[in-house]
Scaffold this motif. Sequence first.
Motif, PDB file in Angstrom:
ATOM      1  N   PHE A   1       0.838  -1.202   0.000  1.00 16.29           N
ATOM      2  CA  PHE A   1       0.000   0.000   0.000  1.00 16.29           C
ATOM      3  C   PHE A   1       0.874   1.255   0.000  1.00 16.29           C
ATOM      4  O   PHE A   1       0.615   2.208  -0.749  1.00 16.29           O
ATOM      5  N   VAL A   2       1.917   1.270   0.820  1.00 17.09           N
ATOM      6  CA  VAL A   2       2.832   2.411   0.868  1.00 17.09           C
ATOM      7  C   VAL A   2       3.520   2.596  -0.478  1.00 17.09           C
ATOM      8  O   VAL A   2       3.717   3.729  -0.947  1.00 17.09           O
ATOM      9  N   ALA A   3       3.887   1.493  -1.126  1.00 18.78           N
ATOM     10  CA  ALA A   3       4.507   1.570  -2.446  1.00 18.78           C
ATOM     11  C   ALA A   3       3.563   2.221  -3.454  1.00 18.78           C
ATOM     12  O   ALA A   3       3.971   3.068  -4.261  1.00 18.78           O
ATOM     13  N   GLY A   4       2.291   1.834  -3.416  1.00 16.90           N
ATOM     14  CA  GLY A   4       1.312   2.433  -4.324  1.00 16.90           C
ATOM     15  C   GLY A   4       1.135   3.917  -4.087  1.00 16.90           C
ATOM     16  O   GLY A   4       1.062   4.711  -5.032  1.00 16.90           O
ATOM     17  N   VAL A   5       1.091   4.316  -2.809  1.00 14.56           N
ATOM     18  CA  VAL A   5       0.954   5.746  -2.483  1.00 14.56           C
ATOM     19  C   VAL A   5       2.159   6.527  -2.991  1.00 14.56           C
ATOM     20  O   VAL A   5       2.024   7.630  -3.548  1.00 14.56           O
ATOM     21  N   SER A   6       3.359   5.971  -2.818  1.00 13.81           N
ATOM     22  CA  SER A   6       4.569   6.670  -3.253  1.00 13.81           C
ATOM     23  C   SER A   6       4.614   6.829  -4.771  1.00 13.81           C
ATOM     24  O   SER A   6       4.993   7.886  -5.282  1.00 13.81           O
ATOM     25  N   LEU A   7       4.209   5.805  -5.510  1.00 10.17           N
ATOM     26  CA  LEU A   7       4.191   5.911  -6.976  1.00 10.17           C
ATOM     27  C   LEU A   7       3.122   6.882  -7.442  1.00 10.17           C
ATOM     28  O   LEU A   7       3.294   7.583  -8.437  1.00 10.17           O
ATOM     29  N   ALA A   8       2.013   6.940  -6.714  1.00 11.95           N
ATOM     30  CA  ALA A   8       0.932   7.854  -7.086  1.00 11.95           C
ATOM     31  C   ALA A   8       1.320   9.306  -6.886  1.00 11.95           C
ATOM     32  O   ALA A   8       0.684  10.202  -7.454  1.00 11.95           O
ATOM     33  N   SER A   9       2.366   9.559  -6.097  1.00 12.23           N
ATOM     34  CA  SER A   9       2.798  10.940  -5.847  1.00 12.23           C
ATOM     35  C   SER A   9       3.691  11.486  -6.954  1.00 12.23           C
ATOM     36  O   SER A   9       4.033  12.665  -6.949  1.00 12.23           O
ATOM     37  N   THR A  10       4.063  10.638  -7.911  1.00 12.86           N
ATOM     38  CA  THR A  10       4.966  11.062  -8.981  1.00 12.86           C
ATOM     39  C   THR A  10       4.173  11.510 -10.212  1.00 12.86           C
ATOM     40  O   THR A  10       3.000  11.162 -10.361  1.00 12.86           O
ATOM     41  N   PRO A  11       4.800  12.261 -11.115  1.00 17.35           N
ATOM     42  CA  PRO A  11       4.117  12.688 -12.345  1.00 17.35           C
ATOM     43  C   PRO A  11       3.819  11.540 -13.305  1.00 17.35           C
ATOM     44  O   PRO A  11       3.143  11.746 -14.317  1.00 17.35           O
ATOM     45  N   PHE A  12       4.317  10.346 -13.010  1.00 18.84           N
ATOM     46  CA  PHE A  12       4.164   9.214 -13.930  1.00 18.84           C
ATOM     47  C   PHE A  12       3.052   8.267 -13.492  1.00 18.84           C
ATOM     48  O   PHE A  12       2.951   7.147 -13.989  1.00 18.84           O
ATOM     49  N   ARG A  13       2.212   8.689 -12.556  1.00 23.50           N
ATOM     50  CA  ARG A  13       1.193   7.780 -12.016  1.00 23.50           C
ATOM     51  C   ARG A  13       0.221   7.309 -13.087  1.00 23.50           C
ATOM     52  O   ARG A  13      -0.182   6.147 -13.090  1.00 23.50           O
ATOM     53  N   GLU A  14      -0.173   8.219 -14.033  1.00 22.87           N
ATOM     54  CA  GLU A  14      -1.121   7.797 -15.063  1.00 22.87           C
ATOM     55  C   GLU A  14      -0.508   6.760 -15.998  1.00 22.87           C
ATOM     56  O   GLU A  14      -1.156   5.772 -16.369  1.00 22.87           O
ATOM     57  N   VAL A  15       0.761   6.990 -16.381  1.00 16.51           N
ATOM     58  CA  VAL A  15       1.439   6.042 -17.282  1.00 16.51           C
ATOM     59  C   VAL A  15       1.592   4.691 -16.598  1.00 16.51           C
ATOM     60  O   VAL A  15       1.303   3.640 -17.180  1.00 16.51           O
ATOM     61  N   ILE A  16       2.055   4.721 -15.346  1.00 19.55           N
ATOM     62  CA  ILE A  16       2.245   3.469 -14.600  1.00 19.55           C
ATOM     63  C   ILE A  16       0.907   2.750 -14.420  1.00 19.55           C
ATOM     64  O   ILE A  16       0.803   1.536 -14.619  1.00 19.55           O
TER      65      ILE A  16
END
Length: 418
Positions: A118-133
Amino acid sequence: IIIIKLLSDKREVDSLHGRIAVGFLIVQDILVIVAMIALNALSAADTSSLAVMTFLRILFSGLLFLVLVALLMRYALTPFLNFLAQSKELLVLFSIAWAVSLAAIGYSLGLSKEVGAFVAGVSLASTPFREVIGSKLTTLRDFLLLFFFVDLGAALDFSAIGSQVQEALLFSLFVVVGNPLIVMIIMGVMGYRKRTGFLAGLTVAQISEFSLILAALGMSLGHIHAPVLGLITLVGLITISASTYLILYSHTLYSYLCSWLDVFERQIPYRELADLPAAESRIDIVVFGLGQFGRTIVDLFKSKGYRVLAIDFDPELVRKAQAAGIDAHYGDAEDAEFIATLPLEHARWIVSAMHDQHPSLALQQTLKAQQYPGNIIFAVKENKQRETLLENGGMVFVVHEYAAQHVAQELLNLDMSG
């Protein structure tokens, strides 16, 4: 996951009720994560002679873990992803590796692998690449979701199901009916319209996947027994199945039940009415939809001195339009009561730039029922949608995004010639 997927498929994630639903889910998942951390810490403390020290160690490890991830999010993660973004494959591989790594670290710290993931998902969602990922991992997510349900079914004890059906149906009825009622009451008190409360309420008519994970953790720690886990799983299967169809047919259900839902709306639903244009406003053209085509029409007519009113169900698009000096407001084209509040008496044109057939048909029927005397334009992407709309009257353009400027100019010419 299921609710987000359904809202995404219906293109309602960015609507007001969609954003409220996502807010519910985020808060719900955070509370479950906190509960899981506390349960793991308390369980470790129970089996240790130094109970308080063990509890504090796990709590401190969890806080340190969150702080370190937050620092990486702030200073390292985005620059590193900028480097990896040169290759989409590397970006996807790193995202998977990052999630697995944090899940493993969370497990080793005694926080559970679900907390780490869950923490990993939150951290990735904070980046500008969340839509691409997110888009690249959609297929993997749906594939793994299959195994989630396989594991869910495998957890059922069929020998005990017969004795649990009555209890499962009772709990499921409370979740499917009671949860939406509670949400509608709260949102009505907060000043939202009954439609918003109803659509947001249907998204909580199930127990979430995290609830099942929490129950499994409880059984592994000896807090609950297998029959209880089986009952929770059965309730989960029933409510997830039922709420899926409730969400898919939410607008149809609302059309049947709207007259019974007045009790859930204040006499003045100020949260949404505060953003409406004044009833005495004189408007020349009303545009529903602020996508590329709708925004092009708004900008062109506004530049020619027309008084334009723009409506969209995406609050972010509305804010951007308002920042550009456009008279833009949040609203749902499928809500007949909302349409009735708009100053349409003097509007010469109403343009539906939503491309989706369902809200366009709903808008068409509402305007017909209100005997709107002006011109109605519908923008569609496929010819089969065109025929349906033409049957009920109105002009229809089959629009491609690159032709938006051309179609907008044609509409302007039609108005000048008329």
